[in-house]
Design a protein around this motif. Structure first.
Motif, PDB file in Angstrom:
ATOM      1  N   ILE A 133       0.832  -1.209   0.000  1.00 27.45           N
ATOM      2  CA  ILE A 133       0.000   0.000   0.000  1.00 27.45           C
ATOM      3  C   ILE A 133       0.864   1.254   0.000  1.00 27.45           C
ATOM      4  CG2 ILE A 133      -1.593   1.367   1.424  1.00 27.45           C
ATOM      5  CD1 ILE A 133      -2.884  -1.292   2.276  1.00 27.45           C
ATOM      6  N   TYR A 134       1.959   1.228   0.776  1.00 25.17           N
ATOM      7  CA  TYR A 134       2.815   2.402   0.919  1.00 25.17           C
ATOM      8  C   TYR A 134       3.884   2.522  -0.163  1.00 25.17           C
ATOM      9  CZ  TYR A 134       0.946   2.979   5.664  1.00 25.17           C
ATOM     10  OH  TYR A 134       0.134   3.188   6.752  1.00 25.17           O
ATOM     11  N   HIS A 135       3.924   1.606  -1.126  1.00 26.43           N
ATOM     12  CA  HIS A 135       4.973   1.642  -2.145  1.00 26.43           C
ATOM     13  C   HIS A 135       4.949   2.979  -2.894  1.00 26.43           C
ATOM     14  CE1 HIS A 135       7.437   0.503  -5.615  1.00 26.43           C
ATOM     15  NE2 HIS A 135       7.856  -0.517  -4.881  1.00 26.43           N
ATOM     16  N   ASN A 136       6.136   3.570  -3.100  1.00 24.42           N
ATOM     17  CA  ASN A 136       6.226   4.900  -3.705  1.00 24.42           C
ATOM     18  C   ASN A 136       5.626   4.960  -5.114  1.00 24.42           C
ATOM     19  OD1 ASN A 136       7.589   5.519  -1.406  1.00 24.42           O
ATOM     20  ND2 ASN A 136       9.569   5.894  -2.368  1.00 24.42           N
ATOM     21  N   LEU A 141      -2.132   3.734  -2.460  1.00 20.88           N
ATOM     22  CA  LEU A 141      -2.357   4.962  -1.701  1.00 20.88           C
ATOM     23  C   LEU A 141      -1.897   6.188  -2.486  1.00 20.88           C
ATOM     24  CD1 LEU A 141      -3.298   6.299   0.902  1.00 20.88           C
ATOM     25  CD2 LEU A 141      -1.054   5.835   1.899  1.00 20.88           C
ATOM     26  N   ASN A 142      -0.681   6.148  -3.004  1.00 22.55           N
ATOM     27  CA  ASN A 142      -0.188   7.272  -3.798  1.00 22.55           C
ATOM     28  C   ASN A 142      -0.971   7.429  -5.095  1.00 22.55           C
ATOM     29  OD1 ASN A 142       1.725   8.105  -1.981  1.00 22.55           O
ATOM     30  ND2 ASN A 142       3.447   7.125  -3.008  1.00 22.55           N
ATOM     31  N   LEU A 147      -4.920  10.670  -8.158  1.00 20.96           N
ATOM     32  CA  LEU A 147      -6.236  10.846  -8.784  1.00 20.96           C
ATOM     33  C   LEU A 147      -7.019  11.975  -8.130  1.00 20.96           C
ATOM     34  CD1 LEU A 147      -7.567   7.201  -9.357  1.00 20.96           C
ATOM     35  CD2 LEU A 147      -6.807   8.833 -11.086  1.00 20.96           C
ATOM     36  N   ALA A 148      -6.976  12.018  -6.786  1.00 17.20           N
ATOM     37  CA  ALA A 148      -7.743  13.028  -6.056  1.00 17.20           C
ATOM     38  C   ALA A 148      -7.235  14.437  -6.322  1.00 17.20           C
ATOM     39  CB  ALA A 148      -7.696  12.731  -4.556  1.00 17.20           C
ATOM     40  N   ARG A 152      -1.625  16.652  -9.593  1.00 17.81           N
ATOM     41  CA  ARG A 152      -0.769  17.719  -9.045  1.00 17.81           C
ATOM     42  C   ARG A 152       0.114  17.226  -7.908  1.00 17.81           C
ATOM     43  NH1 ARG A 152      -5.320  22.220  -8.053  1.00 17.81           N
ATOM     44  NH2 ARG A 152      -6.461  20.293  -7.634  1.00 17.81           N
ATOM     45  N   SER A 153      -0.225  16.085  -7.297  1.00 20.86           N
ATOM     46  CA  SER A 153       0.600  15.509  -6.230  1.00 20.86           C
ATOM     47  C   SER A 153       0.880  14.046  -6.547  1.00 20.86           C
ATOM     48  CB  SER A 153      -0.122  15.627  -4.883  1.00 20.86           C
ATOM     49  OG  SER A 153       0.591  14.949  -3.876  1.00 20.86           O
ATOM     50  N   GLN A 154       2.115  13.649  -6.363  1.00 22.21           N
ATOM     51  CA  GLN A 154       2.514  12.264  -6.603  1.00 22.21           C
ATOM     52  C   GLN A 154       2.456  11.423  -5.330  1.00 22.21           C
ATOM     53  OE1 GLN A 154       3.188  11.247  -9.756  1.00 22.21           O
ATOM     54  NE2 GLN A 154       2.647  13.336 -10.354  1.00 22.21           N
TER      55      GLN A 154
END
Length: 302
Positions: A133-136, A141-142, A147-148, A152-154
């Motif tokens: 889940i936390y994989h860069n 999650l990322n 998408l959200a 603009r944010s990775q």
């Protein structure tokens, strides 16, 4: 007649001892003997990579841990942080979920079963799950953050950033063990007789007053036991740390159990590791006594 009864009772006692003896010997072999052996080892200096035999050093291992080993205190600080913040959040969320489930009536059972799924998952599986889940680059999650924010944010380096790695591990532990405290609180709520609330309502008590003067005092003893179990679990927190962060970055997420593992199975300092384990045991015993005394006081007040 008396003599005959005496021999019958003696025979029954011997039979009972014979039935209990295998279990007692097994417990002695797998618990008492290793504990005594480890206590002896705590007073030895045994660097397995350098020396084939231990050397008696007295309390030098304990002195070194308490006065010189800054990494030991850093790992204790990480454990204390997860113990205070993590268990507090678990208790609050578990309490709210238990209050909600307590009002569902016949629909309660399926929801309880669903919410208990994280507890039934092995910590190793949970660790792999949150690592993915936390994989860069490939973590969901990322991806959801991207998408959200419309690209603009990775996202963030959840387990590589010193500022948020401990928070990420804490979230994994909260996800897995909040249902455990929820179940304990729910059991306490179910043990309260509805007649007490009816009597309070007749006397003019508001729902908030009933909660503080009936619910909280009557389940506080049960809740303390649940908190104590989770506090002791925090001293054993290893699986998620090992699989998600490996104690890193640096030693930001290195709990005391993980540091003990490194000393014993990576640095092979067996005597030092045994001394560290006994210090943890003493801390756990002290914390347990504090909780149990407080629980006894609450029972006396009730």
């Amino acid at each position: 007649m008396i003599r005959r009864g005496f021999f019958q009772n003696l025979r029954k006692r011997k039979i009972a001892i014979l039935f209990v003896l295998p279990t007692a010997l097994t417990l002695l072999a797998i618990t008492i003997f290793p504990l005594l052996y480890e206590l002896r080892l705590a007073f030895m200096s045994w660097e397995l990579a350098m020396s084939a035999s231990p050397k008696f050093v007295g309390i030098q291992n304990f002195i070194k841990i308490l006065t010189e080993d800054t990494r030991f205190w850093a790992s204790m600080k990480v454990t204390a942080t997860m113990m205070t913040i993590g268990v507090t959040i678990q208790l609050v969320l578990g309490f709210l979920l238990a209050l909600l489930l307590n009002r569902l009536g016949p629909w309660r059972s399926p929801f309880v079963s669903l919410l208990l799924i994280p507890v039934m998952i092995a910590p190793v599986v949970a660790g792999f799950q949150f690592r993915m889940i936390y994989h860069n680059q490939f973590g969901p999650l990322n991806y959801l953050i991207e998408l959200a924010t419309f690209g603009r944010s990775q996202g963030a380096a959840w387990i590589a950033s010193p500022n948020i790695a401990l928070f990420a591990v804490m979230v994994a532990d909260i996800w897995q063990w909040t249902p455990f405290l929820m179940l304990i609180v729910l059991a306490g709520l179910q043990s309260i007789s509805p007649e007490m609330y009816e009597a309070a309502e007749i006397d003019g008590a508001s729902p908030w007053q009933s909660f503080w003067h009936i619910t909280v005092p009557l389940i506080s003893s049960v809740v303390i036991v649940g908190i104590l179990i989770r506090v002791m679990d925090m001293f054993k927190l290893f699986d998620i740390i090992y699989l998600v962060t490996g104690g890193g970055p640096g030693n930001v997420t290195e709990t005391i159990s993980f540091y003990t593992y490194l000393q014993g199975f990576k640095f092979f300092s067996l005597g030092y590791t045994a001394a560290m384990a006994f210090i943890q045991l003493i801390v756990i015993i002290v914390i347990s006594q504090i909780f149990l005394k407080y629980q006894k006081r609450l029972r006396g007040a009730a």
